[in-house]
Design a protein around this motif. Structure first.
Motif, PDB file in Angstrom:
ATOM      1  N   GLU A 170       0.817  -1.209   0.000  1.00  0.00           N
ATOM      2  CA  GLU A 170       0.000   0.000   0.000  1.00  0.00           C
ATOM      3  C   GLU A 170       0.857   1.268   0.000  1.00  0.00           C
ATOM      4  OE1 GLU A 170      -2.419  -0.358   3.444  1.00  0.00           O
ATOM      5  OE2 GLU A 170      -3.588  -2.040   2.671  1.00  0.00           O
ATOM      6  N   HIS A 171       2.147   1.125   0.360  1.00  0.00           N
ATOM      7  CA  HIS A 171       3.068   2.259   0.397  1.00  0.00           C
ATOM      8  C   HIS A 171       2.581   3.358   1.341  1.00  0.00           C
ATOM      9  CE1 HIS A 171       5.490   0.557  -2.769  1.00  0.00           C
ATOM     10  NE2 HIS A 171       4.434   0.448  -3.536  1.00  0.00           N
ATOM     11  N   ASN A 172       2.055   2.923   2.494  1.00  0.00           N
ATOM     12  CA  ASN A 172       1.737   3.922   3.499  1.00  0.00           C
ATOM     13  C   ASN A 172       2.995   4.225   4.294  1.00  0.00           C
ATOM     14  OD1 ASN A 172       2.040   1.736   5.238  1.00  0.00           O
ATOM     15  ND2 ASN A 172      -0.157   1.325   5.308  1.00  0.00           N
ATOM     16  N   SER A 173       2.869   4.963   5.386  1.00  0.00           N
ATOM     17  CA  SER A 173       4.055   5.444   6.093  1.00  0.00           C
ATOM     18  C   SER A 173       4.957   4.318   6.569  1.00  0.00           C
ATOM     19  CB  SER A 173       3.621   6.300   7.295  1.00  0.00           C
ATOM     20  OG  SER A 173       2.809   5.518   8.164  1.00  0.00           O
TER      21      SER A 173
ATOM     22  N   LEU B  35       9.704   1.923   3.448  1.00  0.00           N
ATOM     23  CA  LEU B  35      11.012   1.288   3.419  1.00  0.00           C
ATOM     24  C   LEU B  35      10.900  -0.230   3.391  1.00  0.00           C
ATOM     25  CD1 LEU B  35      12.893   3.522   6.022  1.00  0.00           C
ATOM     26  CD2 LEU B  35      12.996   3.660   3.535  1.00  0.00           C
ATOM     27  N   VAL B  36      10.038  -0.798   4.204  1.00  0.00           N
ATOM     28  CA  VAL B  36       9.831  -2.248   4.247  1.00  0.00           C
ATOM     29  C   VAL B  36       8.339  -2.515   4.355  1.00  0.00           C
ATOM     30  CG1 VAL B  36      12.055  -2.820   5.298  1.00  0.00           C
ATOM     31  CG2 VAL B  36      10.107  -2.264   6.758  1.00  0.00           C
ATOM     32  N   LEU B  37       7.926  -3.721   3.946  1.00  0.00           N
ATOM     33  CA  LEU B  37       6.526  -4.098   4.058  1.00  0.00           C
ATOM     34  C   LEU B  37       6.276  -4.633   5.462  1.00  0.00           C
ATOM     35  CD1 LEU B  37       3.725  -4.693   2.836  1.00  0.00           C
ATOM     36  CD2 LEU B  37       4.606  -6.956   2.203  1.00  0.00           C
ATOM     37  N   PRO B  38       5.419  -3.978   6.252  1.00  0.00           N
ATOM     38  CA  PRO B  38       5.163  -4.473   7.600  1.00  0.00           C
ATOM     39  C   PRO B  38       4.022  -5.480   7.616  1.00  0.00           C
ATOM     40  CG  PRO B  38       4.002  -2.419   7.306  1.00  0.00           C
ATOM     41  CD  PRO B  38       4.699  -2.712   5.991  1.00  0.00           C
ATOM     42  N   MET B  39       3.992  -6.292   8.657  1.00  0.00           N
ATOM     43  CA  MET B  39       2.817  -7.091   8.962  1.00  0.00           C
ATOM     44  C   MET B  39       2.085  -6.352  10.067  1.00  0.00           C
ATOM     45  SD  MET B  39       2.396 -10.959  10.470  1.00  0.00           S
ATOM     46  CE  MET B  39       3.279 -10.530  11.977  1.00  0.00           C
TER      47      MET B  39
ATOM     48  N   PHE C  94       8.239  -5.609  11.024  1.00  0.00           N
ATOM     49  CA  PHE C  94       8.966  -6.014   9.820  1.00  0.00           C
ATOM     50  C   PHE C  94       9.951  -7.101  10.238  1.00  0.00           C
ATOM     51  CE2 PHE C  94      11.644  -2.627  11.533  1.00  0.00           C
ATOM     52  CZ  PHE C  94      12.937  -3.133  11.380  1.00  0.00           C
ATOM     53  N   SER C  95      10.420  -7.867   9.274  1.00  0.00           N
ATOM     54  CA  SER C  95      11.252  -9.016   9.631  1.00  0.00           C
ATOM     55  C   SER C  95      12.517  -9.079   8.780  1.00  0.00           C
ATOM     56  CB  SER C  95      10.471 -10.327   9.468  1.00  0.00           C
ATOM     57  OG  SER C  95      10.203 -10.593   8.109  1.00  0.00           O
ATOM     58  N   THR C  96      13.508  -9.777   9.308  1.00  0.00           N
ATOM     59  CA  THR C  96      14.718 -10.105   8.563  1.00  0.00           C
ATOM     60  C   THR C  96      14.905 -11.612   8.613  1.00  0.00           C
ATOM     61  OG1 THR C  96      16.210  -9.940  10.470  1.00  0.00           O
ATOM     62  CG2 THR C  96      15.789  -7.915   9.237  1.00  0.00           C
ATOM     63  N   VAL C  97      15.562 -12.168   7.605  1.00  0.00           N
ATOM     64  CA  VAL C  97      15.798 -13.618   7.541  1.00  0.00           C
ATOM     65  C   VAL C  97      17.296 -13.855   7.428  1.00  0.00           C
ATOM     66  CG1 VAL C  97      15.356 -15.754   6.282  1.00  0.00           C
ATOM     67  CG2 VAL C  97      13.567 -13.999   6.423  1.00  0.00           C
ATOM     68  N   ALA C  98      17.824 -14.710   8.311  1.00  0.00           N
ATOM     69  CA  ALA C  98      19.253 -15.039   8.313  1.00  0.00           C
ATOM     70  C   ALA C  98      19.437 -16.533   8.079  1.00  0.00           C
ATOM     71  CB  ALA C  98      19.896 -14.647   9.642  1.00  0.00           C
TER      72      ALA C  98
ATOM     73  N   PRO D  35       9.810  -4.253  15.832  1.00  0.00           N
ATOM     74  CA  PRO D  35       8.683  -3.308  15.827  1.00  0.00           C
ATOM     75  C   PRO D  35       8.869  -2.261  14.730  1.00  0.00           C
ATOM     76  CG  PRO D  35      10.153  -2.858  17.676  1.00  0.00           C
ATOM     77  CD  PRO D  35      10.620  -4.141  17.064  1.00  0.00           C
ATOM     78  N   ALA D  36       7.795  -2.012  13.991  1.00  0.00           N
ATOM     79  CA  ALA D  36       7.857  -1.021  12.914  1.00  0.00           C
ATOM     80  C   ALA D  36       7.366   0.343  13.364  1.00  0.00           C
ATOM     81  CB  ALA D  36       7.033  -1.494  11.709  1.00  0.00           C
ATOM     82  N   ASP D  37       6.880   0.427  14.603  1.00  0.00           N
ATOM     83  CA  ASP D  37       6.468   1.732  15.117  1.00  0.00           C
ATOM     84  C   ASP D  37       6.646   1.752  16.634  1.00  0.00           C
ATOM     85  OD1 ASP D  37       4.252   0.381  16.229  1.00  0.00           O
ATOM     86  OD2 ASP D  37       2.977   0.850  14.505  1.00  0.00           O
ATOM     87  N   GLU D  38       6.493   2.936  17.203  1.00  0.00           N
ATOM     88  CA  GLU D  38       6.740   3.116  18.635  1.00  0.00           C
ATOM     89  C   GLU D  38       5.703   2.381  19.482  1.00  0.00           C
ATOM     90  OE1 GLU D  38       8.825   4.301  21.958  1.00  0.00           O
ATOM     91  OE2 GLU D  38       9.372   4.331  19.825  1.00  0.00           O
ATOM     92  N   GLN D  39       4.447   2.350  19.039  1.00  0.00           N
ATOM     93  CA  GLN D  39       3.421   1.655  19.814  1.00  0.00           C
ATOM     94  C   GLN D  39       3.735   0.180  19.972  1.00  0.00           C
ATOM     95  OE1 GLN D  39      -1.137   2.225  19.668  1.00  0.00           O
ATOM     96  NE2 GLN D  39      -0.783   0.582  18.172  1.00  0.00           N
ATOM     97  N   THR D  40       4.207  -0.451  18.905  1.00  0.00           N
ATOM     98  CA  THR D  40       4.562  -1.863  18.955  1.00  0.00           C
ATOM     99  C   THR D  40       5.776  -2.079  19.850  1.00  0.00           C
ATOM    100  OG1 THR D  40       3.699  -2.154  16.703  1.00  0.00           O
ATOM    101  CG2 THR D  40       5.140  -3.899  17.571  1.00  0.00           C
ATOM    102  N   ARG D  41       6.737  -1.182  19.758  1.00  0.00           N
ATOM    103  CA  ARG D  41       7.935  -1.316  20.588  1.00  0.00           C
ATOM    104  C   ARG D  41       7.573  -1.212  22.072  1.00  0.00           C
ATOM    105  NH1 ARG D  41      11.536   1.000  23.569  1.00  0.00           N
ATOM    106  NH2 ARG D  41      10.296   2.911  23.642  1.00  0.00           N
ATOM    107  N   GLU D  42       6.746  -0.264  22.411  1.00  0.00           N
ATOM    108  CA  GLU D  42       6.351  -0.099  23.803  1.00  0.00           C
ATOM    109  C   GLU D  42       5.565  -1.319  24.295  1.00  0.00           C
ATOM    110  OE1 GLU D  42       4.188   3.515  24.076  1.00  0.00           O
ATOM    111  OE2 GLU D  42       5.986   4.801  23.894  1.00  0.00           O
ATOM    112  N   PHE D  43       4.709  -1.867  23.450  1.00  0.00           N
ATOM    113  CA  PHE D  43       3.920  -3.040  23.840  1.00  0.00           C
ATOM    114  C   PHE D  43       4.839  -4.231  24.124  1.00  0.00           C
ATOM    115  CE2 PHE D  43       1.997  -7.063  22.491  1.00  0.00           C
ATOM    116  CZ  PHE D  43       0.955  -7.145  23.391  1.00  0.00           C
ATOM    117  N   LEU D  44       5.826  -4.461  23.261  1.00  0.00           N
ATOM    118  CA  LEU D  44       6.723  -5.601  23.432  1.00  0.00           C
ATOM    119  C   LEU D  44       7.593  -5.459  24.669  1.00  0.00           C
ATOM    120  CD1 LEU D  44       7.816  -6.130  19.720  1.00  0.00           C
ATOM    121  CD2 LEU D  44       6.274  -7.567  21.048  1.00  0.00           C
ATOM    122  N   HIS D  45       7.911  -4.232  25.046  1.00  0.00           N
ATOM    123  CA  HIS D  45       8.746  -4.005  26.224  1.00  0.00           C
ATOM    124  C   HIS D  45       7.933  -3.909  27.513  1.00  0.00           C
ATOM    125  CE1 HIS D  45      12.832  -3.466  24.627  1.00  0.00           C
ATOM    126  NE2 HIS D  45      12.241  -3.025  23.526  1.00  0.00           N
ATOM    127  N   SER D  46       6.610  -3.869  27.380  1.00  0.00           N
ATOM    128  CA  SER D  46       5.779  -3.707  28.586  1.00  0.00           C
ATOM    129  C   SER D  46       5.707  -5.022  29.355  1.00  0.00           C
ATOM    130  CB  SER D  46       4.368  -3.259  28.190  1.00  0.00           C
ATOM    131  OG  SER D  46       3.738  -4.276  27.425  1.00  0.00           O
TER     132      SER D  46
END
Length: 260
Positions: free
Chosen positions: A202-205, A209-213, A225-229, A249-260
């Motif tokens: 969709e090329h939203n914000s 740069l990467v396609l988020p889920m 977003f993910s990386t594969v090694a 996390p692709a945004d701050e809300q997700t980062r805060e949730f994962l660290h909560s």
């Protein structure tokens, strides 16, 4: 007579790989350091390739290790790539490396899959992504593609399901083309049968740069977003097919949730 029969078996296999890579006999011969005549003789069964020649052609055709063994056997030679279970003692170093990556990525999700997208291991962070997935889908042998796209899996919670489905199916399709795996081809057909539209990004914000889920989690919308090694220079089939996917996390809300 036996040598000719074995060569007939390996010839069509090599021709199939060459055509899959869209190379002419001359192009393959030039990169592999042999003659187009010799490549032609091998493909038609008029010459039996040595094990070194089979491996050289397979290398330049980018044939996966599992299929290289099949080519060697078809040519009457012993396979050279072992397939060692990940829980074998000789895999201790590799296993410890995988465990360290999974643990070190906490609290963010991470998982390990084999060449057929089967789930080998996951860290605790994956629990947030797997909430509400049907128990039968996460029971061994669990398959990550089914978990993601099956109607009883994560699919109903994925906000941008169309573009995420298109991304996963395109990734699987390219693996099918590269490996020639019937198992992956069957998995691809199965996933197509789940239905749904395939959309482009969709090329939203978040996806500039990467396609988020984008995943619904209660009242929140989480974005990853993910990386594969993969292992570098593996000489064992098990290691060649292992993939470690780490989610960020692709945004701050997700980062805060994962660290909560």
């Amino acid at each position: 007579m036996i040598a000719t029969q074995t060569a007939v078996r390996v010839g069509p296999l090599l021709r199939d790989w060459r055509q899959r890579r869209r190379l002419s006999q001359l192009e393959l011969a030039l990169t592999a350091g042999t003659s187009a005549r010799h490549v032609s003789f091998i493909e038609t069964g008029r010459a039996q390739p040595s094990s070194d020649m089979v491996l050289r052609l397979a290398e330049h055709l980018d044939v996966p290790a599992r299929q290289r063994n099949a080519l060697l056997i078809a040519a009457g030679h012993a396979p050279v790539y072992q397939e060692t279970p990940l829980d074998a003692p000789e895999m201790t170093a590799a296993r410890e490396a995988v465990d360290k990556i999974l643990a070190g990525h906490e609290p963010y999700p991470a998982l390990v899959t084999d060449g057929a997208w089967n789930l080998i291991a996951a860290n605790n962070g994956m629990g947030k992504l797997l909430a509400s997935v049907a128990p039968e889908l996460v029971a061994p042998p669990a398959n990550v593609l089914r978990i993601a796209l099956h109607p009883d899996g994560m699919a109903p919670r994925i906000v941008n399901l169309g573009e995420w489905r298109a991304h996963l199916l395109d990734r699987l399709r390219r693996q099918c083309q590269a490996s020639g795996s019937e198992t992956l081809a069957a998995l691809y057909d199965e996933a197509l049968g789940y239905g749904g539209e395939h959309e482009g990004p969709e090329h939203n914000s978040a996806s500039d740069l990467v396609l988020p889920m984008r995943l619904r989690h209660g009242d929140l919308e989480l974005s990853f977003f993910s990386t594969v090694a993969t292992f570098g220079t593996p000489m064992d089939i098990t290691l060649t097919e292992l993939a470690i996917e780490t989610f960020f996390p692709a945004d701050e809300q997700t980062r805060e949730f994962l660290h909560s």
